[in-house]
Every structure is written in C-alpha cells, then in structure tokens.
Write a protein that holds these residues in place. Structure first.
Motif, PDB file in Angstrom:
ATOM      1  N   UNK A 282      14.520  -1.207   9.946  1.00 21.42           N
ATOM      2  CA  UNK A 282      14.885  -2.624   9.891  1.00 21.42           C
ATOM      3  C   UNK A 282      13.788  -3.460   9.234  1.00 21.42           C
ATOM      4  N   UNK A 283      12.527  -3.077   9.490  1.00 17.11           N
ATOM      5  CA  UNK A 283      11.415  -3.901   9.028  1.00 17.11           C
ATOM      6  C   UNK A 283      10.186  -3.030   8.849  1.00 17.11           C
ATOM      7  N   UNK A 284       9.471  -3.261   7.749  1.00 17.21           N
ATOM      8  CA  UNK A 284       8.182  -2.600   7.541  1.00 17.21           C
ATOM      9  C   UNK A 284       7.267  -3.568   6.795  1.00 17.21           C
ATOM     10  N   UNK A 285       6.040  -3.618   7.241  1.00 19.88           N
ATOM     11  CA  UNK A 285       5.063  -4.491   6.611  1.00 19.88           C
ATOM     12  C   UNK A 285       3.688  -3.876   6.792  1.00 19.88           C
ATOM     13  N   UNK A 286       2.771  -4.301   5.960  1.00 24.18           N
ATOM     14  CA  UNK A 286       1.402  -3.829   6.077  1.00 24.18           C
ATOM     15  C   UNK A 286       0.585  -4.295   4.894  1.00 24.18           C
ATOM     16  N   UNK A 287      -0.605  -3.760   4.812  1.00 29.05           N
ATOM     17  CA  UNK A 287      -1.577  -4.208   3.830  1.00 29.05           C
ATOM     18  C   UNK A 287      -2.112  -3.003   3.069  1.00 29.05           C
ATOM     19  N   UNK A 288      -2.115  -3.067   1.746  1.00 30.11           N
ATOM     20  CA  UNK A 288      -2.713  -1.995   0.940  1.00 30.11           C
ATOM     21  C   UNK A 288      -3.720  -2.586  -0.032  1.00 30.11           C
ATOM     22  N   UNK A 289      -4.701  -1.765  -0.395  1.00 30.42           N
ATOM     23  CA  UNK A 289      -5.775  -2.240  -1.251  1.00 30.42           C
ATOM     24  C   UNK A 289      -5.348  -2.419  -2.708  1.00 30.42           C
TER      25      UNK A 289
ATOM     26  N   UNK B  26       1.611   1.718  -4.093  1.00 28.61           N
ATOM     27  CA  UNK B  26       2.999   1.515  -3.682  1.00 28.61           C
ATOM     28  C   UNK B  26       3.857   2.736  -3.997  1.00 28.61           C
ATOM     29  N   UNK B  27       3.515   3.482  -5.044  1.00 27.02           N
ATOM     30  CA  UNK B  27       4.292   4.689  -5.363  1.00 27.02           C
ATOM     31  C   UNK B  27       4.165   5.709  -4.231  1.00 27.02           C
ATOM     32  N   UNK B  28       2.999   5.835  -3.619  1.00 25.04           N
ATOM     33  CA  UNK B  28       2.824   6.731  -2.474  1.00 25.04           C
ATOM     34  C   UNK B  28       3.627   6.220  -1.273  1.00 25.04           C
ATOM     35  N   UNK B  29       3.673   4.900  -1.108  1.00 22.45           N
ATOM     36  CA  UNK B  29       4.481   4.294  -0.053  1.00 22.45           C
ATOM     37  C   UNK B  29       5.952   4.679  -0.247  1.00 22.45           C
ATOM     38  N   UNK B  30       6.431   4.563  -1.494  1.00 19.61           N
ATOM     39  CA  UNK B  30       7.833   4.886  -1.776  1.00 19.61           C
ATOM     40  C   UNK B  30       8.160   6.351  -1.521  1.00 19.61           C
ATOM     41  N   UNK B  31       7.225   7.233  -1.822  1.00 19.27           N
ATOM     42  CA  UNK B  31       7.458   8.659  -1.576  1.00 19.27           C
ATOM     43  C   UNK B  31       7.754   8.929  -0.112  1.00 19.27           C
ATOM     44  N   UNK B  32       6.965   8.332   0.775  1.00 17.59           N
ATOM     45  CA  UNK B  32       7.099   8.623   2.199  1.00 17.59           C
ATOM     46  C   UNK B  32       8.142   7.752   2.899  1.00 17.59           C
TER      47      UNK B  32
ATOM     48  N   UNK C 162      -6.615   9.561   2.459  1.00 19.39           N
ATOM     49  CA  UNK C 162      -7.233   8.889   1.314  1.00 19.39           C
ATOM     50  C   UNK C 162      -6.766   7.440   1.217  1.00 19.39           C
ATOM     51  N   UNK C 163      -5.505   7.203   1.532  1.00 12.85           N
ATOM     52  CA  UNK C 163      -4.965   5.839   1.447  1.00 12.85           C
ATOM     53  C   UNK C 163      -4.072   5.564   2.642  1.00 12.85           C
ATOM     54  N   UNK C 164      -4.126   4.309   3.108  1.00 10.98           N
ATOM     55  CA  UNK C 164      -3.356   3.893   4.278  1.00 10.98           C
ATOM     56  C   UNK C 164      -2.615   2.594   3.999  1.00 10.98           C
TER      57      UNK C 164
ATOM     58  N   UNK D 190      -0.331   3.454   8.711  1.00  4.63           N
ATOM     59  CA  UNK D 190       0.539   4.535   8.239  1.00  4.63           C
ATOM     60  C   UNK D 190      -0.139   5.227   7.065  1.00  4.63           C
ATOM     61  N   UNK D 191      -0.117   6.536   7.065  1.00  4.72           N
ATOM     62  CA  UNK D 191      -0.725   7.315   5.997  1.00  4.72           C
ATOM     63  C   UNK D 191       0.127   7.199   4.733  1.00  4.72           C
ATOM     64  N   UNK D 192      -0.535   6.898   3.622  1.00  5.65           N
ATOM     65  CA  UNK D 192       0.124   6.907   2.318  1.00  5.65           C
ATOM     66  C   UNK D 192      -0.230   8.186   1.561  1.00  5.65           C
ATOM     67  N   UNK D 193      -1.523   8.498   1.511  1.00  7.13           N
ATOM     68  CA  UNK D 193      -2.001   9.711   0.842  1.00  7.13           C
ATOM     69  C   UNK D 193      -2.838  10.489   1.851  1.00  7.13           C
ATOM     70  N   UNK D 194      -2.345  11.668   2.222  1.00  9.44           N
ATOM     71  CA  UNK D 194      -3.012  12.473   3.238  1.00  9.44           C
ATOM     72  C   UNK D 194      -4.302  13.089   2.714  1.00  9.44           C
ATOM     73  N   UNK D 195      -5.213  13.383   3.642  1.00  6.38           N
ATOM     74  CA  UNK D 195      -6.437  14.093   3.309  1.00  6.38           C
ATOM     75  C   UNK D 195      -6.138  15.579   3.128  1.00  6.38           C
TER      76      UNK D 195
END
Length: 185
Positions: free
Chosen positions: A65-72, A77-83, A49-51, A31-36
């Motif tokens: 219901x559920x979301x999970x994944x891996x970030x560097x 996480x703030x970009x995750x919260x925005x989307x 830029x970030x996924x 999932x895109x966090x920060x778009x190019x």
C-alpha cells in the motif's frame, strides 16, 4: 504476507507489527537495496552496500500500500525496482527522498506514480508528515503501525504538484550532494 517476504531485506529494524486494521502490517527501519557479499561458508553476508534508509512500509496482506524512504543517489532506484518494483501496483503510494537531486518530480513506474523529493538533511518520516501537514496530535495514542496507517491515509488524499519526468531524465541532472549529518563532536 508481503512483509514476511521482505524480511530477508530488513536491516536495522525499528518494528514490524500488525496495525489495528485486520490484515494490515507496517514496518519501519532500513531495507536492503544492494546486498553485501557472502562472507563465509555458512552463507552469512557482509553489511549491505546500499540501503533504503528510514523506510516506512505498509502492506495489506500481499498488497503493498505504501513505501517510503531515503536513498543517497537516484542511481540506486534501479536496485529498489529490482527488489520492490514488482509490488508497485495501482493504488500503491511511493515517496522516495533522494540526496543528489535538485528538484522534486514524479515518475510513472508502470501505472504507479513515484514521488521523488530532494533531502540532504533531515528525517524522511518528519518530511512526509510535513508534506501532508499532519500534527503530532494526529498520532496521539496510536501504536507504531497505526501511525504508518494514519500517514498512508493522509497521503491518499494528497496531490503532489511536482513536474512529471522519468528517472532516466532525472539521472542526467543529478548533483554531487552528500548527506549532511549533525551530531556530537
């Protein structure tokens, strides 16, 4: 449907399909966090830029219901919260694996506890399965989407015994760890 709304943020998709339970849809991929940036006059974009890598998402109609994944980095996480944050409502389960944290913790985002787990190497899906002690046989004969439902059901009954913190506090204790990858030389 919620995942139709997320579709512009799908990147390197493995699948998006309906589960056998009516109205339930699952997605695995990134999932895109920060778009190019926009690359040309037609509006095509450069790579993100970030996924949120190795993402698994489960929706029931318009309800996450559920979301999970891996970030560097936890800072993403703030970009995750925005989307995706507006869809974190009571009853949702969120487990985020992060490279640059030392210890697991739980943070309340609104009324939803979000679990953060350090992960420098490995696969988010496999780590989730290990966290709730599922076996390969628990998924035997299931479709890809139904496997996500099985994991979600196991997570619903699981209590994470990690200390409570805030993301802001955890950001003060991040480290410089980088993702470890192994492969052909």
């Amino acid at each position: 449907m919620l995942l139709d709304r997320y579709e512009p943020y799908f990147f390197n998709s493995n699948f998006k399909e309906a589960a056998s339970k009516a109205g339930w849809v699952a997605y695995r991929g990134e999932l895109v966090l920060v778009e190019g940036e926009v690359a040309d006059a037609q509006g095509r974009r450069k790579p993100p830029h970030e996924l949120l890598r190795q993402a698994a998402v489960l929706a029931e109609g318009d309800e996450l219901r559920f979301i999970s994944g891996h970030m560097d980095e936890l800072a993403h996480f703030s970009a995750f919260l925005e989307k995706y944050g507006p869809d974190l409502k009571p009853g949702a389960i969120a487990v985020i694996f992060v490279v640059n944290i030392d210890k697991p913790f739980t943070a309340l985002v609104g009324d939803v506890p979000v679990v953060f787990v350090p992960l420098v190497q490995g696969m988010a899906w496999n780590e989730l399965i290990d966290l709730v002690a599922l076996e390969k046989s628990d998924f035997k004969g299931q479709s890809s989407a139904d496997k996500v439902v099985t994991l979600y059901n196991a997570l619903k009954g699981h209590t994470f015994k990690y200390p409570q913190s805030t993301v802001e506090e955890a950001l003060k204790t991040t480290n410089n760890a980088k993702r470890e990858t192994h492969g052909a030389v």
